[in-house]
Design an enzyme around this catalytic site. Structure first.
Site, mmCIF file in Angstrom:
data_model
loop_
_atom_site.group_PDB
_atom_site.id
_atom_site.type_symbol
_atom_site.label_atom_id
_atom_site.label_comp_id
_atom_site.label_asym_id
_atom_site.label_seq_id
_atom_site.Cartn_x
_atom_site.Cartn_y
_atom_site.Cartn_z
ATOM 1 N N CYS A 1 0.839 -1.188 0.000
ATOM 2 C CA CYS A 1 0.000 0.000 0.000
ATOM 3 C C CYS A 1 0.882 1.250 0.000
ATOM 4 O O CYS A 1 1.836 1.347 0.769
ATOM 5 C CB CYS A 1 -0.895 -0.079 1.222
ATOM 6 S SG CYS A 1 -1.099 1.415 2.123
ATOM 7 N N GLU A 2 0.575 2.165 -0.888
ATOM 8 C CA GLU A 2 1.434 3.341 -1.018
ATOM 9 C C GLU A 2 1.224 4.342 0.116
ATOM 10 O O GLU A 2 2.003 5.269 0.277
ATOM 11 C CB GLU A 2 1.221 4.028 -2.367
ATOM 12 C CG GLU A 2 -0.115 4.715 -2.538
ATOM 13 C CD GLU A 2 -0.266 5.316 -3.933
ATOM 14 O OE1 GLU A 2 0.478 4.895 -4.838
ATOM 15 O OE2 GLU A 2 -1.129 6.187 -4.104
ATOM 16 N N HIS A 3 0.169 4.168 0.888
ATOM 17 C CA HIS A 3 -0.070 5.100 1.989
ATOM 18 C C HIS A 3 0.656 4.688 3.261
ATOM 19 O O HIS A 3 1.054 5.532 4.051
ATOM 20 C CB HIS A 3 -1.579 5.193 2.284
ATOM 21 C CG HIS A 3 -2.363 5.668 1.108
ATOM 22 N ND1 HIS A 3 -3.547 5.098 0.709
ATOM 23 C CD2 HIS A 3 -2.103 6.661 0.224
ATOM 24 C CE1 HIS A 3 -3.996 5.720 -0.359
ATOM 25 N NE2 HIS A 3 -3.143 6.666 -0.689
ATOM 26 N N HIS A 4 0.806 3.384 3.487
ATOM 27 C CA HIS A 4 1.405 2.908 4.735
ATOM 28 C C HIS A 4 2.632 2.022 4.515
ATOM 29 O O HIS A 4 3.264 1.617 5.478
ATOM 30 C CB HIS A 4 0.369 2.127 5.556
ATOM 31 C CG HIS A 4 -0.846 2.931 5.910
ATOM 32 N ND1 HIS A 4 -1.972 2.946 5.121
ATOM 33 C CD2 HIS A 4 -1.096 3.760 6.936
ATOM 34 C CE1 HIS A 4 -2.878 3.744 5.672
ATOM 35 N NE2 HIS A 4 -2.379 4.249 6.762
ATOM 36 N N GLN A 22 -5.192 -0.478 -4.594
ATOM 37 C CA GLN A 22 -5.768 -1.621 -5.312
ATOM 38 C C GLN A 22 -6.542 -1.198 -6.560
ATOM 39 O O GLN A 22 -6.542 -1.889 -7.576
ATOM 40 C CB GLN A 22 -6.661 -2.420 -4.358
ATOM 41 C CG GLN A 22 -7.131 -3.737 -4.968
ATOM 42 C CD GLN A 22 -7.930 -4.570 -3.992
ATOM 43 O OE1 GLN A 22 -7.631 -4.592 -2.803
ATOM 44 N NE2 GLN A 22 -8.943 -5.247 -4.485
ATOM 45 N N HIS A 37 -5.768 -5.827 3.171
ATOM 46 C CA HIS A 37 -4.812 -4.724 3.309
ATOM 47 C C HIS A 37 -4.326 -4.686 4.748
ATOM 48 O O HIS A 37 -5.109 -4.447 5.661
ATOM 49 C CB HIS A 37 -5.481 -3.396 2.952
ATOM 50 C CG HIS A 37 -5.814 -3.291 1.499
ATOM 51 N ND1 HIS A 37 -5.319 -2.297 0.695
ATOM 52 C CD2 HIS A 37 -6.569 -4.082 0.700
ATOM 53 C CE1 HIS A 37 -5.768 -2.468 -0.536
ATOM 54 N NE2 HIS A 37 -6.533 -3.542 -0.560
ATOM 55 N N CYS A 84 -2.728 -2.570 6.237
ATOM 56 C CA CYS A 84 -2.892 -1.274 6.908
ATOM 57 C C CYS A 84 -4.259 -1.199 7.577
ATOM 58 O O CYS A 84 -4.506 -0.361 8.432
ATOM 59 C CB CYS A 84 -2.686 -0.112 5.934
ATOM 60 S SG CYS A 84 -3.761 -0.137 4.506
HETATM 61 ZN ZN ZN Z 1 -2.670 1.663 3.564
#
Ligand code: ZN
Length: 182
Positions: free
Chosen positions: A65-68, A106, A134, A136
């Site tokens: 995941c590019e956020h976490h 995703q 996910h 995250c």
């Molecule tokens: Zn994430």
């Protein structure tokens, strides 16, 4: 990161950790070095008029995941309705891998796989469905283990023709045949 967490980076068990992490990351993100369109260049035309759906299902998917920067683990199903030419099935799995071994969300991952197959092979239609957990969301934050996210991108006949789409979904609903994997 070790120091930030409160560890002593000089502790024996951690001495090689930084270089191990780098090697792991090189593997997790090796997709940036792959051109997914090139993977699909070699096609076969001797298919004896085969004109039905080709479906590769239950492709193991590992992304981040590019956020976490934590794992997204799931499976992808990739289908297309060939227009005269087919591609080696392992290449479809390689396209999934090329895009998943990057920082992703995703939704975009699903679109990138479908759009690449559709633009290179120019089939009558392309469909990609991804189901994934996910981390995250499962191991932190709202802590919802067991939740999976499902995304799909349908192009061409899979988008326009409800019979074709229904046929694909019924192929997906059949019990798995992974026992053939030996
Ligand atoms: Zn994430």
């Amino acid at each position: 990161m070790l120091r930030w967490a409160g560890e002593d980076p000089a502790r024996e068990g951690l001495l090689d950790t930084p270089s191990r992490v780098v090697r792991s990351y090189e593997e997790f993100f090796e997709g940036y070095a792959v051109n997914p369109e090139e993977l699909l260049q070699r096609t076969f035309s001797e298919v004896d008029d085969y004109d039905e759906i080709v479906l590769l299902r239950d492709i193991r998917l590992e992304s981040h995941c590019e956020h976490h920067m934590v794992p997204i683990i799931g499976r992808a199903h990739v289908a297309y309705l060939p227009r005269k030419r087919v591609v080696g099935i392992s290449k479809l799995a390689r396209v999934v891998e090329a895009y998943s071994r990057r920082f992703q969300i995703q939704e975009r991952l699903t679109s990138q796989i479908a759009n690449t197959i559709d633009s290179v092979l120019e089939p009558y239609g392309t469909a990609v469905i991804i189901e994934a957990g996910h981390q995250c969301m499962t191991t932190r934050g709202v802590h919802r283990p067991g939740v999976s996210m499902v995304t799909s991108r349908m192009l061409g006949v899979f988008r326009d023709n409800s019979d074709t789409r229904r046929e694909l979904l019924s192929m997906l609903n059949r019990p798995g045949m992974n026992d053939f994997s030996a």
